[in-house]
Design a protein around this motif. Structure first.
Motif, PDB file in Angstrom:
ATOM      1  N   ASP A 133      16.274   4.154   3.314  1.00  0.00           N
ATOM      2  CA  ASP A 133      16.322   4.452   1.891  1.00  0.00           C
ATOM      3  C   ASP A 133      14.911   4.344   1.326  1.00  0.00           C
ATOM      4  OD1 ASP A 133      16.620   4.520  -0.885  1.00  0.00           O
ATOM      5  OD2 ASP A 133      18.531   3.466  -0.840  1.00  0.00           O
ATOM      6  N   SER A 134      14.321   5.495   0.981  1.00  0.00           N
ATOM      7  CA  SER A 134      12.916   5.510   0.541  1.00  0.00           C
ATOM      8  C   SER A 134      12.706   4.872  -0.823  1.00  0.00           C
ATOM      9  CB  SER A 134      12.388   6.943   0.515  1.00  0.00           C
ATOM     10  OG  SER A 134      13.132   7.738  -0.395  1.00  0.00           O
ATOM     11  N   THR A 135      13.811   4.495  -1.515  1.00  0.00           N
ATOM     12  CA  THR A 135      13.636   3.791  -2.784  1.00  0.00           C
ATOM     13  C   THR A 135      13.369   2.300  -2.554  1.00  0.00           C
ATOM     14  OG1 THR A 135      16.001   3.318  -3.092  1.00  0.00           O
ATOM     15  CG2 THR A 135      15.167   5.416  -3.944  1.00  0.00           C
ATOM     16  N   HIS A 136      13.550   1.835  -1.310  1.00  0.00           N
ATOM     17  CA  HIS A 136      13.222   0.447  -0.964  1.00  0.00           C
ATOM     18  C   HIS A 136      11.747   0.428  -0.548  1.00  0.00           C
ATOM     19  CE1 HIS A 136      17.712   0.006   0.364  1.00  0.00           C
ATOM     20  NE2 HIS A 136      17.576   0.145  -0.931  1.00  0.00           N
ATOM     21  N   ILE A 137      10.894  -0.043  -1.443  1.00  0.00           N
ATOM     22  CA  ILE A 137       9.449   0.031  -1.225  1.00  0.00           C
ATOM     23  C   ILE A 137       8.851  -1.369  -1.191  1.00  0.00           C
ATOM     24  CG2 ILE A 137       7.272   0.961  -2.110  1.00  0.00           C
ATOM     25  CD1 ILE A 137       8.937   3.094  -3.576  1.00  0.00           C
ATOM     26  N   PHE A 138       7.996  -1.605  -0.218  1.00  0.00           N
ATOM     27  CA  PHE A 138       7.319  -2.892  -0.075  1.00  0.00           C
ATOM     28  C   PHE A 138       5.813  -2.648   0.013  1.00  0.00           C
ATOM     29  CE2 PHE A 138      11.615  -3.296   1.358  1.00  0.00           C
ATOM     30  CZ  PHE A 138      12.017  -4.550   0.904  1.00  0.00           C
ATOM     31  N   HIS A 139       5.048  -3.730   0.067  1.00  0.00           N
ATOM     32  CA  HIS A 139       3.593  -3.612   0.151  1.00  0.00           C
ATOM     33  C   HIS A 139       3.051  -4.759   0.996  1.00  0.00           C
ATOM     34  CE1 HIS A 139      -0.624  -3.243  -1.007  1.00  0.00           C
ATOM     35  NE2 HIS A 139      -0.332  -2.043  -1.489  1.00  0.00           N
ATOM     36  N   VAL A 140       2.083  -4.439   1.839  1.00  0.00           N
ATOM     37  CA  VAL A 140       1.566  -5.451   2.760  1.00  0.00           C
ATOM     38  C   VAL A 140       0.844  -6.579   2.038  1.00  0.00           C
ATOM     39  CG1 VAL A 140       1.381  -3.830   4.677  1.00  0.00           C
ATOM     40  CG2 VAL A 140      -0.570  -4.148   3.145  1.00  0.00           C
ATOM     41  N   ASP A 141       0.397  -6.339   0.793  1.00  0.00           N
ATOM     42  CA  ASP A 141      -0.305  -7.377   0.028  1.00  0.00           C
ATOM     43  C   ASP A 141       0.492  -7.859  -1.173  1.00  0.00           C
ATOM     44  OD1 ASP A 141      -2.805  -7.415   1.533  1.00  0.00           O
ATOM     45  OD2 ASP A 141      -3.171  -5.417   0.699  1.00  0.00           O
ATOM     46  N   PHE A 142       1.095  -6.921  -1.911  1.00  0.00           N
ATOM     47  CA  PHE A 142       1.681  -7.266  -3.204  1.00  0.00           C
ATOM     48  C   PHE A 142       3.174  -7.554  -3.179  1.00  0.00           C
ATOM     49  CE2 PHE A 142      -1.704  -3.968  -4.273  1.00  0.00           C
ATOM     50  CZ  PHE A 142      -2.698  -4.925  -4.397  1.00  0.00           C
ATOM     51  N   GLN A 143       3.882  -7.000  -2.222  1.00  0.00           N
ATOM     52  CA  GLN A 143       5.338  -7.204  -2.160  1.00  0.00           C
ATOM     53  C   GLN A 143       5.774  -7.210  -0.700  1.00  0.00           C
ATOM     54  OE1 GLN A 143       7.599  -4.506  -4.578  1.00  0.00           O
ATOM     55  NE2 GLN A 143       9.560  -5.416  -4.047  1.00  0.00           N
TER      56      GLN A 143
END
Length: 216
Positions: A133-143
């Motif tokens: 699901d491309s609406t599940h977004i993470f970030h290696v630094d911020f989230q």
């Protein structure tokens, strides 16, 4: 109030557009939304645009401008609007000016979100999307996800889109500088430009933008 929002990819335009428009009770209008609405409704312009997109070709300015002209004639924008993603070049900026003259109105302000290129790369290249699901977004630094490489929501694999890779982001920034940044000078000459520092938290940037609008 009639606003145009400009800035490089990764500056937070889409997010800020929705927040600012919500605060001002005016519609946020993105070119992506306009395209989807026209294609989905099967309008003549939408069908024409789809023909180009299906072939992997850029949609000509004339079609984009036609869609924007139709959207700005809708009743809900009578009290103002916030445009995100249009104009993308000086020719489109001149066409927008002509459209608004035809409607008997004009722009109030152009907000330019300014962010350091390295910060843009960090923001975009660090994004990871869930394959399920491309609406599940993470970030290696911020989230960061609780488990590296795994979606917190559904357990799907997290991955980096090709468009988010550093070399691609830097090319997108180069395209922005070449094609879109010149409209900043165009609007500065017209006395419409307000520059906003887009570094910092979401709320900080929003408050800077609203303060700039209050000065208009």
């Amino acid at each position: 109030m009639r606003i145009v929002l400009v800035g490089p990819p990764g500056a937070g335009k889409g997010t800020q557009a929705k927040i600012i428009a919500g605060r001002l009770a005016i519609p946020a209008i993105s070119t992506g939304d306009i395209f989807r609405a026209n294609v989905g409704a099967g309008t003549p312009l939408g069908l024409e645009a789809k023909g180009y997109m299906d072939k992997g070709l850029l949609v000509p300015d004339s079609i984009t401008i036609g869609m924007v002209r139709d959207r700005l004639a809708d009743p809900d924008v009578a009290g103002g609007f916030l445009l995100d993603g249009f104009p993308r070049n000086v020719a489109q900026a001149e066409e927008l000016e002509s459209i608004l003259v035809g409607l008997g109105t004009k722009l109030d302000v152009v907000l330019e979100l300014v962010v350091d290129n390295d910060e843009v790369v960090k923001r975009i290249a660090g994004r990871r999307l869930c394959r399920n699901d491309s609406t599940h977004i993470f970030h290696v630094d911020f989230q960061q996800p609780k488990v590296p490489g795994v979606c917190d929501v559904c357990g799907g694999e997290l991955y980096q889109r090709d468009d988010d890779k550093e070399e691609t982001v830097r090319e997108r920034l180069a395209v922005y500088e070449r094609e879109t940044a010149p409209i900043v000078g165009f609007y500065a000459e017209h006395g419409l430009l307000s520059t906003i520092d887009a570094m910092g938290s979401l709320d900080e940037v929003t408050e800077r933008a609203l303060a700039a609008l209050a000065d208009r």
